[in-house]
Design a protein around this motif. Structure first.
Motif, PDB file in Angstrom:
ATOM      1  N   CYS A  63      32.727  41.294  46.469  1.00 41.63           N
ATOM      2  CA  CYS A  63      32.095  40.749  45.276  1.00 41.63           C
ATOM      3  C   CYS A  63      32.979  41.129  44.096  1.00 41.63           C
ATOM      4  CB  CYS A  63      30.670  41.270  45.112  1.00 41.63           C
ATOM      5  SG  CYS A  63      30.575  42.995  44.627  1.00 41.63           S
ATOM      6  N   HIS A  64      32.537  40.827  42.894  1.00 46.00           N
ATOM      7  CA  HIS A  64      33.385  41.119  41.738  1.00 46.00           C
ATOM      8  C   HIS A  64      33.659  42.611  41.594  1.00 46.00           C
ATOM      9  CE1 HIS A  64      29.587  42.026  39.671  1.00 46.00           C
ATOM     10  NE2 HIS A  64      30.317  42.662  38.778  1.00 46.00           N
ATOM     11  N   ARG A  65      32.709  43.462  41.992  1.00 41.34           N
ATOM     12  CA  ARG A  65      32.966  44.897  41.823  1.00 41.34           C
ATOM     13  C   ARG A  65      34.098  45.366  42.726  1.00 41.34           C
ATOM     14  NH1 ARG A  65      28.165  45.429  45.010  1.00 41.34           N
ATOM     15  NH2 ARG A  65      28.399  47.003  46.646  1.00 41.34           N
ATOM     16  N   PHE A  66      34.237  44.768  43.914  1.00 38.45           N
ATOM     17  CA  PHE A  66      35.360  45.082  44.791  1.00 38.45           C
ATOM     18  C   PHE A  66      36.677  44.688  44.107  1.00 38.45           C
ATOM     19  CE2 PHE A  66      38.482  43.317  47.692  1.00 38.45           C
ATOM     20  CZ  PHE A  66      38.822  44.454  48.413  1.00 38.45           C
ATOM     21  N   HIS A  67      36.705  43.483  43.542  1.00 42.04           N
ATOM     22  CA  HIS A  67      37.928  43.009  42.882  1.00 42.04           C
ATOM     23  C   HIS A  67      38.209  43.787  41.603  1.00 42.04           C
ATOM     24  CE1 HIS A  67      38.796  39.966  45.754  1.00 42.04           C
ATOM     25  NE2 HIS A  67      37.572  39.465  45.641  1.00 42.04           N
ATOM     26  N   PHE A  68      37.158  44.176  40.872  1.00 39.64           N
ATOM     27  CA  PHE A  68      37.398  44.979  39.681  1.00 39.64           C
ATOM     28  C   PHE A  68      37.964  46.341  40.058  1.00 39.64           C
ATOM     29  CE2 PHE A  68      36.407  48.199  36.568  1.00 39.64           C
ATOM     30  CZ  PHE A  68      37.115  47.675  35.498  1.00 39.64           C
ATOM     31  N   ALA A  69      37.440  46.967  41.096  1.00 38.87           N
ATOM     32  CA  ALA A  69      37.941  48.281  41.532  1.00 38.87           C
ATOM     33  C   ALA A  69      39.426  48.186  41.884  1.00 38.87           C
ATOM     34  CB  ALA A  69      37.137  48.792  42.715  1.00 38.87           C
ATOM     35  N   LYS A  70      39.798  47.136  42.558  1.00 35.95           N
ATOM     36  CA  LYS A  70      41.202  46.919  42.931  1.00 35.95           C
ATOM     37  C   LYS A  70      42.065  46.734  41.675  1.00 35.95           C
ATOM     38  CE  LYS A  70      43.578  43.479  45.687  1.00 35.95           C
ATOM     39  NZ  LYS A  70      43.371  42.355  46.610  1.00 35.95           N
ATOM     40  N   TYR A  71      41.589  45.934  40.745  1.00 34.42           N
ATOM     41  CA  TYR A  71      42.281  45.681  39.471  1.00 34.42           C
ATOM     42  C   TYR A  71      42.463  46.996  38.710  1.00 34.42           C
ATOM     43  CZ  TYR A  71      42.739  43.626  34.719  1.00 34.42           C
ATOM     44  OH  TYR A  71      43.142  43.292  33.449  1.00 34.42           O
ATOM     45  N   TRP A  72      41.382  47.775  38.600  1.00 34.60           N
ATOM     46  CA  TRP A  72      41.420  49.048  37.875  1.00 34.60           C
ATOM     47  C   TRP A  72      42.437  49.999  38.499  1.00 34.60           C
ATOM     48  CZ3 TRP A  72      39.302  50.795  33.401  1.00 34.60           C
ATOM     49  CH2 TRP A  72      39.303  52.174  33.172  1.00 34.60           C
ATOM     50  N   THR A  73      42.404  50.126  39.820  1.00 33.37           N
ATOM     51  CA  THR A  73      43.323  51.033  40.514  1.00 33.37           C
ATOM     52  C   THR A  73      44.773  50.602  40.320  1.00 33.37           C
ATOM     53  OG1 THR A  73      41.623  51.591  42.139  1.00 33.37           O
ATOM     54  CG2 THR A  73      43.913  52.039  42.761  1.00 33.37           C
ATOM     55  N   GLU A  74      45.031  49.310  40.402  1.00 32.28           N
ATOM     56  CA  GLU A  74      46.399  48.813  40.204  1.00 32.28           C
ATOM     57  C   GLU A  74      46.913  49.127  38.804  1.00 32.28           C
ATOM     58  OE1 GLU A  74      46.322  44.639  41.129  1.00 32.28           O
ATOM     59  OE2 GLU A  74      45.928  45.021  43.256  1.00 32.28           O
ATOM     60  N   HIS A  75      46.050  49.058  37.797  1.00 29.78           N
ATOM     61  CA  HIS A  75      46.470  49.263  36.414  1.00 29.78           C
ATOM     62  C   HIS A  75      46.444  50.719  35.960  1.00 29.78           C
ATOM     63  CE1 HIS A  75      45.986  44.899  36.240  1.00 29.78           C
ATOM     64  NE2 HIS A  75      46.820  44.960  35.227  1.00 29.78           N
ATOM     65  N   THR A  76      45.583  51.536  36.570  1.00 30.87           N
ATOM     66  CA  THR A  76      45.433  52.915  36.095  1.00 30.87           C
ATOM     67  C   THR A  76      45.859  53.965  37.117  1.00 30.87           C
ATOM     68  OG1 THR A  76      43.170  53.209  36.904  1.00 30.87           O
ATOM     69  CG2 THR A  76      43.435  52.209  34.696  1.00 30.87           C
ATOM     70  N   GLY A  77      45.927  53.582  38.378  1.00 30.54           N
ATOM     71  CA  GLY A  77      46.211  54.541  39.434  1.00 30.54           C
ATOM     72  C   GLY A  77      44.984  55.318  39.878  1.00 30.54           C
ATOM     73  N   GLN A  78      43.839  55.093  39.238  1.00 33.31           N
ATOM     74  CA  GLN A  78      42.597  55.800  39.577  1.00 33.31           C
ATOM     75  C   GLN A  78      41.802  55.005  40.607  1.00 33.31           C
ATOM     76  OE1 GLN A  78      41.021  55.744  35.584  1.00 33.31           O
ATOM     77  NE2 GLN A  78      41.422  57.931  35.349  1.00 33.31           N
ATOM     78  N   GLU A  79      41.441  55.680  41.692  1.00 33.87           N
ATOM     79  CA  GLU A  79      40.607  55.048  42.718  1.00 33.87           C
ATOM     80  C   GLU A  79      39.182  54.870  42.194  1.00 33.87           C
ATOM     81  OE1 GLU A  79      41.491  53.950  45.837  1.00 33.87           O
ATOM     82  OE2 GLU A  79      43.563  54.402  45.271  1.00 33.87           O
ATOM     83  N   VAL A  80      38.522  53.828  42.674  1.00 33.15           N
ATOM     84  CA  VAL A  80      37.132  53.551  42.312  1.00 33.15           C
ATOM     85  C   VAL A  80      36.343  53.495  43.617  1.00 33.15           C
ATOM     86  CG1 VAL A  80      35.542  51.957  41.167  1.00 33.15           C
ATOM     87  CG2 VAL A  80      37.896  52.217  40.308  1.00 33.15           C
ATOM     88  N   PRO A  81      35.658  54.580  43.978  1.00 35.58           N
ATOM     89  CA  PRO A  81      34.937  54.584  45.252  1.00 35.58           C
ATOM     90  C   PRO A  81      33.702  53.691  45.235  1.00 35.58           C
ATOM     91  CG  PRO A  81      34.533  56.619  44.062  1.00 35.58           C
ATOM     92  CD  PRO A  81      35.560  55.862  43.272  1.00 35.58           C
ATOM     93  N   GLU A  82      33.407  53.107  46.384  1.00 32.80           N
ATOM     94  CA  GLU A  82      32.178  52.332  46.598  1.00 32.80           C
ATOM     95  C   GLU A  82      31.135  53.307  47.132  1.00 32.80           C
ATOM     96  OE1 GLU A  82      29.094  49.951  47.186  1.00 32.80           O
ATOM     97  OE2 GLU A  82      30.855  49.289  46.095  1.00 32.80           O
ATOM     98  N   LEU A  83      30.018  53.440  46.441  1.00 33.03           N
ATOM     99  CA  LEU A  83      28.985  54.402  46.825  1.00 33.03           C
ATOM    100  C   LEU A  83      27.895  53.791  47.692  1.00 33.03           C
ATOM    101  CD1 LEU A  83      28.642  56.282  43.423  1.00 33.03           C
ATOM    102  CD2 LEU A  83      30.142  56.814  45.372  1.00 33.03           C
ATOM    103  N   GLY A  84      27.902  52.484  47.802  1.00 32.42           N
ATOM    104  CA  GLY A  84      26.909  51.812  48.634  1.00 32.42           C
ATOM    105  C   GLY A  84      27.483  51.570  50.015  1.00 32.42           C
ATOM    106  N   ALA A  85      27.375  50.345  50.473  1.00 35.38           N
ATOM    107  CA  ALA A  85      27.927  49.918  51.764  1.00 35.38           C
ATOM    108  C   ALA A  85      27.315  50.665  52.935  1.00 35.38           C
ATOM    109  CB  ALA A  85      29.442  50.044  51.771  1.00 35.38           C
TER     110      ALA A  85
END
Length: 144
Positions: free
Chosen positions: A110-132
């Protein structure tokens, strides 16, 4: 100053995870057992994007939207403002409705998956998924 991020669904979020932040076009139409603190408007997709079913086309269009809205610097500023208004020590948990039963695409995204990927690519910071979390047989049958 930087901000710590995570993602989750409205349904799976619990207050011990961090500060809940809406990233959806619409508000939840069901009662939440926690207060929804803020809305990250720059991260929120448009209604038009919601109609795109092909993941690659969606990701291309969503990234273009993020860049048109000012890119990573403006998005970071918005998220830092949200964090500053609440708890700087707590991660911002970007929420949406889409439940991901598996942690990797292409099956669940979903968009949150793509945003996490975008954020990590630009900042180097991982964005963990807490659900799933795997659905129970009752949830799969539509009873929940």
């Amino acid at each position: 100053m930087d901000v710590s991020l995570a993602t989750c669904t409205y349904q799976e979020f619990t207050p011990d995870m961090g500060t809940p932040v809406r990233t959806t076009v619409g508000r939840p139409r069901f009662p939440l057992p926690y207060p929804l603190t803020a809305h990250a408007k720059l991260v929120t997709p448009t209604r038009e994007l919601l109609g795109i079913k092909a993941q690659d086309a969606y990701e291309f269009s969503y990234r273009r939207l993020l860049n048109e809205r000012g890119g990573i610097d403006r998005i970071r500023d918005e998220l830092i403002r949200i964090a500053g208004a609440y708890d700087l020590d707590s991660p911002l948990v970007l929420l949406c409705f889409d439940r991901m039963d598996r942690l990797t695409p292409p099956d669940d995204w979903c968009h949150r998956f793509h945003f996490a990927k975008y954020w990590t690519e630009h900042t180097g910071q991982e964005v963990p998924e807490l659900g799933a979390k795997p659905r129970t047989s009752h949830q799969q049958s539509g009873l929940f």
